[in-house]
Structure formats: C-alpha cells, structure tokens
Design a protein around this motif. Structure first.
Motif, PDB file in Angstrom:
ATOM      1  N   ALA A 298      24.846 -13.549 -56.516  1.00 12.06           N
ATOM      2  CA  ALA A 298      25.016 -14.519 -57.403  1.00 12.06           C
ATOM      3  C   ALA A 298      24.675 -13.864 -58.888  1.00 12.06           C
ATOM      4  N   VAL A 299      25.969 -14.030 -59.824  1.00  9.12           N
ATOM      5  CA  VAL A 299      25.576 -13.415 -61.369  1.00  9.12           C
ATOM      6  C   VAL A 299      24.880 -14.402 -62.029  1.00  9.12           C
ATOM      7  N   HIS A 300      24.035 -14.198 -62.736  1.00  9.09           N
ATOM      8  CA  HIS A 300      23.251 -15.150 -63.690  1.00  9.09           C
ATOM      9  C   HIS A 300      23.631 -15.098 -65.078  1.00  9.09           C
ATOM     10  N   LYS A 301      24.220 -13.575 -65.368  1.00  6.37           N
ATOM     11  CA  LYS A 301      24.396 -13.020 -66.702  1.00  6.37           C
ATOM     12  C   LYS A 301      25.624 -12.190 -66.904  1.00  6.37           C
ATOM     13  N   GLU A 302      26.199 -12.429 -67.984  1.00  8.35           N
ATOM     14  CA  GLU A 302      27.322 -11.480 -68.226  1.00  8.35           C
ATOM     15  C   GLU A 302      26.705 -10.065 -68.203  1.00  8.35           C
ATOM     16  N   LEU A 303      27.628  -9.270 -67.316  1.00  3.19           N
ATOM     17  CA  LEU A 303      27.255  -7.794 -67.006  1.00  3.19           C
ATOM     18  C   LEU A 303      28.404  -6.733 -67.506  1.00  3.19           C
ATOM     19  N   PRO A 304      28.027  -5.711 -67.929  1.00  4.31           N
ATOM     20  CA  PRO A 304      29.089  -4.642 -68.249  1.00  4.31           C
ATOM     21  C   PRO A 304      29.419  -3.933 -66.991  1.00  4.31           C
ATOM     22  N   GLU A 305      28.549  -3.881 -65.959  1.00  9.12           N
ATOM     23  CA  GLU A 305      28.917  -3.286 -64.706  1.00  9.12           C
ATOM     24  C   GLU A 305      27.776  -3.472 -63.711  1.00  9.12           C
ATOM     25  N   LEU A 306      28.296  -3.527 -62.458  1.00 12.50           N
ATOM     26  CA  LEU A 306      27.464  -4.181 -61.230  1.00 12.50           C
ATOM     27  C   LEU A 306      27.765  -3.083 -60.098  1.00 12.50           C
ATOM     28  N   VAL A 307      26.804  -2.765 -59.820  1.00 14.97           N
ATOM     29  CA  VAL A 307      26.843  -1.698 -58.304  1.00 14.97           C
ATOM     30  C   VAL A 307      25.973  -2.398 -57.486  1.00 14.97           C
ATOM     31  N   LEU A 308      26.536  -2.256 -56.181  1.00 14.10           N
ATOM     32  CA  LEU A 308      25.589  -3.022 -55.162  1.00 14.10           C
ATOM     33  C   LEU A 308      25.305  -1.727 -54.105  1.00 14.10           C
ATOM     34  N   GLY A 309      24.213  -1.660 -53.567  1.00 16.26           N
ATOM     35  CA  GLY A 309      23.900  -0.462 -52.524  1.00 16.26           C
ATOM     36  C   GLY A 309      23.038  -1.022 -51.402  1.00 16.26           C
ATOM     37  N   TYR A 310      23.139  -0.395 -50.252  1.00 16.30           N
ATOM     38  CA  TYR A 310      22.320  -0.999 -49.350  1.00 16.30           C
ATOM     39  C   TYR A 310      21.718   0.294 -48.547  1.00 16.30           C
ATOM     40  N   MET A 311      20.584   0.232 -48.108  1.00 12.97           N
ATOM     41  CA  MET A 311      19.777   1.410 -47.276  1.00 12.97           C
ATOM     42  C   MET A 311      19.421   0.688 -45.806  1.00 12.97           C
ATOM     43  N   VAL A 320      17.601   5.995 -42.889  1.00 15.83           N
ATOM     44  CA  VAL A 320      18.493   6.311 -41.928  1.00 15.83           C
ATOM     45  C   VAL A 320      19.813   6.509 -42.525  1.00 15.83           C
ATOM     46  N   PHE A 321      20.412   5.701 -43.505  1.00 17.33           N
ATOM     47  CA  PHE A 321      21.578   5.614 -44.075  1.00 17.33           C
ATOM     48  C   PHE A 321      21.669   4.610 -45.361  1.00 17.33           C
ATOM     49  N   GLY A 322      22.077   5.249 -46.531  1.00 19.94           N
ATOM     50  CA  GLY A 322      22.414   4.548 -47.546  1.00 19.94           C
ATOM     51  C   GLY A 322      23.621   4.962 -48.344  1.00 19.94           C
ATOM     52  N   ILE A 323      24.250   3.891 -49.043  1.00 15.81           N
ATOM     53  CA  ILE A 323      25.435   4.086 -49.968  1.00 15.81           C
ATOM     54  C   ILE A 323      25.482   2.870 -50.722  1.00 15.81           C
ATOM     55  N   ASN A 324      26.142   3.248 -51.913  1.00 17.12           N
ATOM     56  CA  ASN A 324      26.358   2.005 -52.842  1.00 17.12           C
ATOM     57  C   ASN A 324      28.106   2.005 -53.363  1.00 17.12           C
ATOM     58  N   THR A 325      28.317   0.952 -54.032  1.00 14.99           N
ATOM     59  CA  THR A 325      29.891   0.790 -54.490  1.00 14.99           C
ATOM     60  C   THR A 325      30.021   1.959 -55.406  1.00 14.99           C
ATOM     61  N   HIS A 326      29.197   2.413 -56.194  1.00 17.27           N
ATOM     62  CA  HIS A 326      29.342   3.530 -57.167  1.00 17.27           C
ATOM     63  C   HIS A 326      29.878   4.932 -56.509  1.00 17.27           C
ATOM     64  N   GLY A 394      16.215   8.907 -30.277  1.00 16.28           N
ATOM     65  CA  GLY A 394      16.558   9.328 -31.622  1.00 16.28           C
ATOM     66  C   GLY A 394      17.175   8.208 -32.223  1.00 16.28           C
ATOM     67  N   VAL A 395      17.446   8.117 -33.584  1.00 18.32           N
ATOM     68  CA  VAL A 395      17.770   7.106 -34.454  1.00 18.32           C
ATOM     69  C   VAL A 395      19.420   7.046 -34.773  1.00 18.32           C
ATOM     70  N   ALA A 396      20.296   8.036 -33.819  1.00 13.93           N
ATOM     71  CA  ALA A 396      21.620   8.224 -34.125  1.00 13.93           C
ATOM     72  C   ALA A 396      22.269   8.533 -33.024  1.00 13.93           C
ATOM     73  N   TRP A 397      23.392   7.633 -32.837  1.00 12.51           N
ATOM     74  CA  TRP A 397      24.198   7.878 -31.615  1.00 12.51           C
ATOM     75  C   TRP A 397      25.447   8.619 -32.024  1.00 12.51           C
ATOM     76  N   LEU A 398      25.583   9.861 -31.606  1.00 12.97           N
ATOM     77  CA  LEU A 398      26.676  11.060 -32.197  1.00 12.97           C
ATOM     78  C   LEU A 398      27.524  11.272 -31.260  1.00 12.97           C
ATOM     79  N   SER A 399      27.966  10.489 -30.160  1.00 15.45           N
ATOM     80  CA  SER A 399      28.980  10.433 -29.185  1.00 15.45           C
ATOM     81  C   SER A 399      29.427  11.812 -28.973  1.00 15.45           C
ATOM     82  N   PRO A 400      28.541  12.575 -28.192  1.00  9.81           N
ATOM     83  CA  PRO A 400      29.100  14.158 -27.963  1.00  9.81           C
ATOM     84  C   PRO A 400      29.924  13.992 -26.908  1.00  9.81           C
TER      85      PRO A 400
END
Length: 406
Positions: A298-311, A320-326, A394-400
């Motif tokens: 939800a955007v409450h104020k006019e923004l010149p730029e918006l990036v969303l990231g998750y971790m 474990v893994f993180g990325i964002n729209t930038h 471990g924390v990752a499945w690498l499908s060997p």
C-alpha cells in the motif's frame, strides 16, 4: 566455569579546552576543575552466566571496545565494577603484547606468560600453537615482517592454546582470511560446547547468530536492548537505516517472537502470503515444491522510486537467500499515493527441512540503508518438510546427479 558480572559500569575521559588548561589544573589541583567529562559509557549492567555465549553489537564509536578493555582490566572504569570468575583469555587488539623486533616464537613466550602460562606450559603448548597458526618459517622471523593476518593467526593460537574459562574476542578475527576465520570459529564453538563462557564483539551477523545464545546492543554508551541474537540483529539493522521521521517499533508475534518493523511508512506491506501452484495459501511446503511469494504493498505518499526485496532466513535468523526488484531490473518509478501494488515471486522451494522466516523491505536504490519506507522482519513464517526427495542434510536441496565409474 567462568562468569562475568558488570555492575553500574561507566567510563569518562577528561576534555580540556587547551593544553594550558591541563597544566593549570595540575599546578592548582585545589582550584575549580578546568576540564569537562566526556562519558563514553554510562551505567552498564549485565551478567554472563557460566557456559553462556554473548555477543556485543553496536555501531563504531558505541563504546564496545572500551567496555571490553574495562572487563579485561586494561582500562579502569570511572565508576562501577566488574567481577569475573575463572581463567580469562582475551584478544582485544591485533598483536596486543607483541614486540615487533622479537620473533614470533619469542613473542609466544612473552604473550603466554601475560596470559598466566608458565614457561613449561608454553613449551608444552608450542607444537599445537605452531600447527594451528600455520605460519611456517615465519614463526622464527621478527613480527614486524608479519602481515596483519599472520599476527592474528599467532595471537589467536596463543590465546586459545589451552581452553580458558572465559574467552573474550574483539573484532581482531575480522582481519583474517576466510579459511582461518572458519578454523577459529570452529575452535570457539568447540570451547563453547566444553563449557567456556564466550564474550564476542563482531559486526559479523552470521558469527553472532551461529555462536551466541544472547546478544547485547550498545548505542551511545548505553545498553539499549538485550535478547536473542536474531531479534537484536534485526533491531540493529533497522537502527542503521533509521532517519528523521522514521520509526523503529517492536511487535510480539503470536508465537512469542520479537518482530522489528522500521521505516518512514510512506509505503507499507498490507498483505503477504506463500501460495502453492493452485493459488492457495500454504504454511508447509515440500522440498523443491513450486511456490509463489505474493506481497501486496500500500503506497501512502507519492514516491519517485520503489524497490521491494525479500530475504529468506533459517531458524537462527541467518540469510539463506535474498533478492530485490532493483537487482531483477524491475524498479518502479513515479509511484502514486493510494496505489496498491501486488508483487509475485515464483520459485522452487529448494530448501532443507526446517522452519524459515521471510523479511521484507521497501526502499529506494539497491538497499534499505538509503531511503527506508518499511523493513519488516518475520513478515511470514513457513515450514519445509521432505516428502519427495532422498534424505539429505543442510538448508539447500541441490538435486545432484550421480555418475560412478569403476
């Protein structure tokens, strides 16, 4: 078993307007003081129980190193006291106690005696010190020709030649190479399992969260928060991004965890869900299952730029893994107030069994440190179980894919 009790500990340094003021105060000690006190630590109180591992966290200049120096006795407090039980080994500054013109071997004997070892003890420990430091022939060269990493290797090897009751480590390990850092932290963990009380100052989030069971956050010379390493590191990250007109608040989740939320509030997460291939919300997923992370903003104020990231974080709060729209080259520009924007990230949950959390950030540019609209830890929690893959750890499945040739 060692313990540390810090009671009403404070440290102040005298500040004089000029060097002549200092001289005048010395010559006329009974006149009014000509200095002002600069307090770097005020009323620090905490107790570290035997076998506990505690991390000290704070920005540069917060007073962490001064606190450790007072705990180890290399600096005297202005007020308060420190009580410790057991034998203490400390690494506060790189090469502390080393003489640059003496060889590494000679410095081992000098530093070892400062730690309370007898000459006979040091002779007995020397083969292990040589083997752990791995500096080869440099052991018999003057320390002045050592790199900072070599000094750290030798200093750590001496300080940990015998398991202490209390081990105190400042940021010295940060100068070492990755190989020796892994080796050092393995020894620290081993000491912890054997009952050594650990006190560690580090900016390394992974180190604090993997070794410590409690963390203390210091800011501007005061303890502002204590708690689990995950909660304290989340609050610390939020504090780093704090700016004028921004807030940092703590929420208690339904399962009793502390959630940190920070930012200006100009844009906020209104809904977050993990969906399966049918579009239904799920809280438990299979290893490798196709899922979609759906986040509504939800955007409450006019923004010149918006990036969303998750971790995505594991149960200890380690990334474990993180990325964002930038980084995905999909930054939004000229966002209008009142907009509701839905982001969908589709991926395969190639994660190991366990509990995971997702942190979400709304900001400009590539990180939330610049302009932070909202940073929300523990925005969503989900579990991964293994229903369709071969057993693995471990924390990752690498499908060997395996091929065997005989």
């Amino acid at each position: 078993m060692g313990s540390i009790t810090v009671s009403n500990l404070s440290k102040a340094y005298k500040q004089y307007p000029s060097r002549w003021s200092r001289l005048a105060e010395w010559l006329s000690p009974f006149n009014k003081p000509r200095h002002q006190l600069k307090w770097v630590l005020r009323d620090i109180n905490f107790t570290i129980h035997p076998g506990e591992a505690v991390g000290i966290i704070g920005i540069n200049g917060a007073g962490k190193s001064t606190l450790l120096k007072m705990i180890t006795g290399t600096t005297q407090p202005t007020t308060g006291s420190v009580t410790m039980t057991g034998r203490v080994a400390a690494m506060l500054e790189l090469g502390m106690g080393f003489h640059p013109e003496f060889t590494g071997r000679q410095n081992v004997f000098m530093a070892g005696q400062l730690l309370g070892y007898s000459v006979a003890d040091i002779h007995r420990f020397m083969p292990d010190i040589e083997a752990f430091a791995e500096i080869g022939d440099y052991l018999d060269q003057p320390v002045r020709v050592y790199s900072s990493g070599m000094q750290m290797r030798l200093a750590f090897s001496v300080a940990t030649a015998q398991r202490p009751d209390i081990l105190i480590i400042d940021e010295a390990l940060s100068v070492g190479d990755a190989y020796f850092q892994h080796k050092s932290f393995a020894r620290i963990r081993e000491f912890g399992l054997q009952g050594t009380t650990l006190l560690i100052v580090s900016h390394d989030k992974a180190a604090i969260q993997s070794i410590c069971n409690r963390a203390i956050l210091i800011n501007a010379g005061s303890v502002i928060k204590e708690g689990t390493p995950e909660a304290i590191m989340d609050y610390y990250n939020a504090m780093l991004a704090e700016r004028d007109h921004e807030m940092v608040r703590l929420n208690i989740t339904d399962d009793g965890k502390v959630q940190t939320v920070s930012g200006s509030g100009e844009a906020m997460v209104s809904d977050i869900a993990l969906l399966n291939s049918s579009g239904a919300k799920v809280e438990v997923v299979d290893v490798g299952q196709a899922v979609c992370l759906q986040i509504t903003v939800a955007v409450h104020k006019e923004l010149p730029e918006l990036v969303l990231g998750y971790m995505i974080k594991d149960r200890l709060g380690q990334p474990v893994f993180g990325i964002n729209t930038h980084h995905l080259c999909q930054t939004l520009s000229n966002v209008s107030a009142g907009e509701s924007i839905c982001f969908k990230f589709a991926f395969a949950a190639n994660l190991g069994e366990g509990s995971y959390s997702i942190a979400v950030a709304l900001h400009t540019s590539d990180t939330h440190i610049g302009k932070n609209y909202e940073w929300r830890d523990l925005a969503l929690v989900f579990n991964v179980i293994n229903m369709s893959r071969k057993r693995f750890v471990g924390v990752a499945w690498l499908s060997p894919e395996l091929e065997v040739f005989r």
